[in-house]
Motif scaffolding. Structure first.
Motif, PDB file in Angstrom:
ATOM      1  N   ARG A  63       7.760  30.522  86.874  1.00  0.00           N
ATOM      2  CA  ARG A  63       7.799  29.105  87.217  1.00  0.00           C
ATOM      3  C   ARG A  63       6.821  28.317  86.366  1.00  0.00           C
ATOM      4  NH1 ARG A  63       7.640  27.912  93.385  1.00  0.00           N
ATOM      5  NH2 ARG A  63       9.517  26.712  93.087  1.00  0.00           N
ATOM      6  N   ARG A  64       5.753  28.951  85.929  1.00  0.00           N
ATOM      7  CA  ARG A  64       4.735  28.229  85.184  1.00  0.00           C
ATOM      8  C   ARG A  64       4.926  28.324  83.682  1.00  0.00           C
ATOM      9  NH1 ARG A  64      -0.539  27.180  88.018  1.00  0.00           N
ATOM     10  NH2 ARG A  64       0.062  27.224  90.166  1.00  0.00           N
ATOM     11  N   CYS A  65       5.896  29.085  83.227  1.00  0.00           N
ATOM     12  CA  CYS A  65       6.129  29.184  81.790  1.00  0.00           C
ATOM     13  C   CYS A  65       6.619  27.852  81.271  1.00  0.00           C
ATOM     14  CB  CYS A  65       7.154  30.272  81.484  1.00  0.00           C
ATOM     15  SG  CYS A  65       6.494  31.914  81.753  1.00  0.00           S
ATOM     16  N   GLY A  66       6.225  27.503  80.068  1.00  0.00           N
ATOM     17  CA  GLY A  66       6.567  26.197  79.552  1.00  0.00           C
ATOM     18  C   GLY A  66       7.790  26.174  78.665  1.00  0.00           C
ATOM     19  N   GLY A  67       8.518  27.251  78.541  1.00  0.00           N
ATOM     20  CA  GLY A  67       9.678  27.273  77.668  1.00  0.00           C
ATOM     21  C   GLY A  67      10.792  26.381  78.173  1.00  0.00           C
ATOM     22  N   GLY A  68      11.596  25.873  77.271  1.00  0.00           N
ATOM     23  CA  GLY A  68      12.699  25.007  77.652  1.00  0.00           C
ATOM     24  C   GLY A  68      14.008  25.763  77.666  1.00  0.00           C
ATOM     25  N   GLY A  69      14.150  26.715  78.528  1.00  0.00           N
ATOM     26  CA  GLY A  69      15.352  27.542  78.559  1.00  0.00           C
ATOM     27  C   GLY A  69      16.477  26.963  79.375  1.00  0.00           C
ATOM     28  N   GLY A  70      16.332  25.764  79.893  1.00  0.00           N
ATOM     29  CA  GLY A  70      17.395  25.164  80.662  1.00  0.00           C
ATOM     30  C   GLY A  70      17.399  25.615  82.111  1.00  0.00           C
ATOM     31  N   GLY A  71      16.416  26.378  82.529  1.00  0.00           N
ATOM     32  CA  GLY A  71      16.316  26.771  83.925  1.00  0.00           C
ATOM     33  C   GLY A  71      17.163  27.970  84.298  1.00  0.00           C
ATOM     34  N   ARG A  72      17.847  28.607  83.352  1.00  0.00           N
ATOM     35  CA  ARG A  72      18.687  29.757  83.670  1.00  0.00           C
ATOM     36  C   ARG A  72      18.089  30.986  83.010  1.00  0.00           C
ATOM     37  NH1 ARG A  72      22.824  33.014  82.322  1.00  0.00           N
ATOM     38  NH2 ARG A  72      23.068  32.481  80.154  1.00  0.00           N
ATOM     39  N   TRP A  73      17.919  32.041  83.802  1.00  0.00           N
ATOM     40  CA  TRP A  73      17.396  33.289  83.276  1.00  0.00           C
ATOM     41  C   TRP A  73      18.561  34.195  82.918  1.00  0.00           C
ATOM     42  CZ3 TRP A  73      12.551  33.030  82.090  1.00  0.00           C
ATOM     43  CH2 TRP A  73      11.738  32.161  82.794  1.00  0.00           C
ATOM     44  N   PRO A  74      18.418  34.973  81.848  1.00  0.00           N
ATOM     45  CA  PRO A  74      19.523  35.845  81.456  1.00  0.00           C
ATOM     46  C   PRO A  74      19.799  36.893  82.525  1.00  0.00           C
ATOM     47  CG  PRO A  74      17.595  36.213  80.057  1.00  0.00           C
ATOM     48  CD  PRO A  74      17.277  35.077  80.955  1.00  0.00           C
ATOM     49  N   GLU A  75      21.070  37.174  82.704  1.00  0.00           N
ATOM     50  CA  GLU A  75      21.474  38.200  83.668  1.00  0.00           C
ATOM     51  C   GLU A  75      21.182  39.575  83.081  1.00  0.00           C
ATOM     52  OE1 GLU A  75      22.609  37.606  86.719  1.00  0.00           O
ATOM     53  OE2 GLU A  75      22.311  35.477  86.341  1.00  0.00           O
ATOM     54  N   LYS A  76      21.312  40.593  83.903  1.00  0.00           N
ATOM     55  CA  LYS A  76      21.032  41.954  83.461  1.00  0.00           C
ATOM     56  C   LYS A  76      22.014  42.344  82.349  1.00  0.00           C
ATOM     57  CE  LYS A  76      19.906  46.407  85.328  1.00  0.00           C
ATOM     58  NZ  LYS A  76      19.750  47.212  86.500  1.00  0.00           N
ATOM     59  N   GLY A  77      21.478  42.890  81.277  1.00  0.00           N
ATOM     60  CA  GLY A  77      22.306  43.280  80.151  1.00  0.00           C
ATOM     61  C   GLY A  77      22.570  42.136  79.185  1.00  0.00           C
ATOM     62  N   GLU A  78      22.089  40.946  79.484  1.00  0.00           N
ATOM     63  CA  GLU A  78      22.301  39.775  78.652  1.00  0.00           C
ATOM     64  C   GLU A  78      21.096  39.544  77.762  1.00  0.00           C
ATOM     65  OE1 GLU A  78      22.744  35.785  80.281  1.00  0.00           O
ATOM     66  OE2 GLU A  78      24.752  36.382  80.847  1.00  0.00           O
ATOM     67  N   GLY A  79      21.285  39.291  76.507  1.00  0.00           N
ATOM     68  CA  GLY A  79      20.188  38.909  75.629  1.00  0.00           C
ATOM     69  C   GLY A  79      19.231  40.051  75.352  1.00  0.00           C
ATOM     70  N   GLU A  80      18.063  39.676  74.817  1.00  0.00           N
ATOM     71  CA  GLU A  80      17.099  40.683  74.419  1.00  0.00           C
ATOM     72  C   GLU A  80      16.182  41.120  75.549  1.00  0.00           C
ATOM     73  OE1 GLU A  80      14.785  38.903  71.375  1.00  0.00           O
ATOM     74  OE2 GLU A  80      13.926  37.398  72.679  1.00  0.00           O
ATOM     75  N   ASP A  81      16.266  40.460  76.698  1.00  0.00           N
ATOM     76  CA  ASP A  81      15.359  40.758  77.798  1.00  0.00           C
ATOM     77  C   ASP A  81      16.063  41.522  78.914  1.00  0.00           C
ATOM     78  OD1 ASP A  81      12.829  40.712  78.734  1.00  0.00           O
ATOM     79  OD2 ASP A  81      13.001  38.799  79.770  1.00  0.00           O
ATOM     80  N   SER A  82      16.930  42.436  78.539  1.00  0.00           N
ATOM     81  CA  SER A  82      17.675  43.161  79.568  1.00  0.00           C
ATOM     82  C   SER A  82      16.800  44.225  80.210  1.00  0.00           C
ATOM     83  CB  SER A  82      18.921  43.798  78.951  1.00  0.00           C
ATOM     84  OG  SER A  82      18.526  44.783  78.015  1.00  0.00           O
ATOM     85  N   GLY A  83      17.289  44.828  81.290  1.00  0.00           N
ATOM     86  CA  GLY A  83      16.511  45.797  82.046  1.00  0.00           C
ATOM     87  C   GLY A  83      16.156  47.032  81.242  1.00  0.00           C
ATOM     88  N   GLY A  84      17.063  47.505  80.386  1.00  0.00           N
ATOM     89  CA  GLY A  84      16.786  48.677  79.564  1.00  0.00           C
ATOM     90  C   GLY A  84      15.665  48.432  78.583  1.00  0.00           C
ATOM     91  N   ASP A  85      15.666  47.246  77.992  1.00  0.00           N
ATOM     92  CA  ASP A  85      14.606  46.891  77.052  1.00  0.00           C
ATOM     93  C   ASP A  85      13.256  46.821  77.764  1.00  0.00           C
ATOM     94  OD1 ASP A  85      16.458  46.736  75.054  1.00  0.00           O
ATOM     95  OD2 ASP A  85      16.664  44.555  75.147  1.00  0.00           O
ATOM     96  N   ARG A  86      13.256  46.294  78.969  1.00  0.00           N
ATOM     97  CA  ARG A  86      12.008  46.222  79.727  1.00  0.00           C
ATOM     98  C   ARG A  86      11.472  47.615  80.017  1.00  0.00           C
ATOM     99  NH1 ARG A  86      13.543  41.932  84.301  1.00  0.00           N
ATOM    100  NH2 ARG A  86      13.966  40.196  82.920  1.00  0.00           N
ATOM    101  N   GLY A  87      12.367  48.510  80.380  1.00  0.00           N
ATOM    102  CA  GLY A  87      11.935  49.881  80.657  1.00  0.00           C
ATOM    103  C   GLY A  87      11.334  50.540  79.427  1.00  0.00           C
ATOM    104  N   MET A  88      11.976  50.329  78.273  1.00  0.00           N
ATOM    105  CA  MET A  88      11.454  50.917  77.041  1.00  0.00           C
ATOM    106  C   MET A  88      10.125  50.279  76.662  1.00  0.00           C
ATOM    107  SD  MET A  88      14.807  51.672  74.639  1.00  0.00           S
ATOM    108  CE  MET A  88      14.911  49.992  74.122  1.00  0.00           C
ATOM    109  N   LEU A  89      10.014  48.957  76.841  1.00  0.00           N
ATOM    110  CA  LEU A  89       8.753  48.291  76.530  1.00  0.00           C
ATOM    111  C   LEU A  89       7.638  48.773  77.449  1.00  0.00           C
ATOM    112  CD1 LEU A  89       9.897  44.629  75.845  1.00  0.00           C
ATOM    113  CD2 LEU A  89       8.946  46.247  74.204  1.00  0.00           C
ATOM    114  N   LEU A  90       7.956  48.946  78.711  1.00  0.00           N
ATOM    115  CA  LEU A  90       6.957  49.439  79.653  1.00  0.00           C
ATOM    116  C   LEU A  90       6.533  50.856  79.295  1.00  0.00           C
ATOM    117  CD1 LEU A  90       5.313  49.029  82.206  1.00  0.00           C
ATOM    118  CD2 LEU A  90       7.269  49.861  83.511  1.00  0.00           C
ATOM    119  N   GLN A  91       7.490  51.692  78.940  1.00  0.00           N
ATOM    120  CA  GLN A  91       7.162  53.061  78.555  1.00  0.00           C
ATOM    121  C   GLN A  91       6.266  53.066  77.318  1.00  0.00           C
ATOM    122  OE1 GLN A  91       7.951  55.741  80.313  1.00  0.00           O
ATOM    123  NE2 GLN A  91       6.875  57.074  78.889  1.00  0.00           N
TER     124      GLN A  91
END
Length: 113
Positions: A63-91
């Motif tokens: 909510r506090r991020c200042g990006g202008g993404g239009g208020g819509r977050w990408p769904e799972k598997g959409e874009g570069e911020d998908s759940g699999g990518d998060r898991g790999m980044l966390l690992q």
């Protein structure tokens, strides 16, 4: 040679003292009347701040991020911020942290005496 100070103050000083003496009960009663309202306002402000912090923590601070993404977050598997990518980044992050801890444990900093 200096003149002695008069024992009684001038009429202006006496009038100012009487006005101040008469205003003490008025100011005191106003303070007593406004104190509960001030306390309620502070309580509401703190409650809203805590609630905002909790909601921000629940959403991951988005909510506090200042990006202008239009208020819509990408769904799972959409874009570069998908759940699999998060898991790999966390690992990767956890592996990097473990490497740093291992390096620190193997080579402790010198202690100055």
């Amino acid at each position: 040679m200096g003149g002695a100070a008069p024992l009684l103050p001038s009429w202006r000083a006496a009038a100012a003292a009487w006005v101040a003496l008469c205003l003490v009960p008025v100011v005191l009663s106003l303070a007593v009347l406004w104190l509960p309202l001030l306390c309620c306002a502070v309580a509401v402000f703190r409650f809203r701040r805590v609630r905002m912090m909790r909601s921000s923590a629940a959403t991951g601070g988005r909510r506090r991020c200042g990006g202008g993404g239009g208020g819509r977050w990408p769904e799972k598997g959409e874009g570069e911020d998908s759940g699999g990518d998060r898991g790999m980044l966390l690992q990767k992050y956890l592996e990097d942290q473990m490497e740093l801890v291992g390096e620190f444990a193997a080579d402790p900093p010198p202690v100055e005496s």
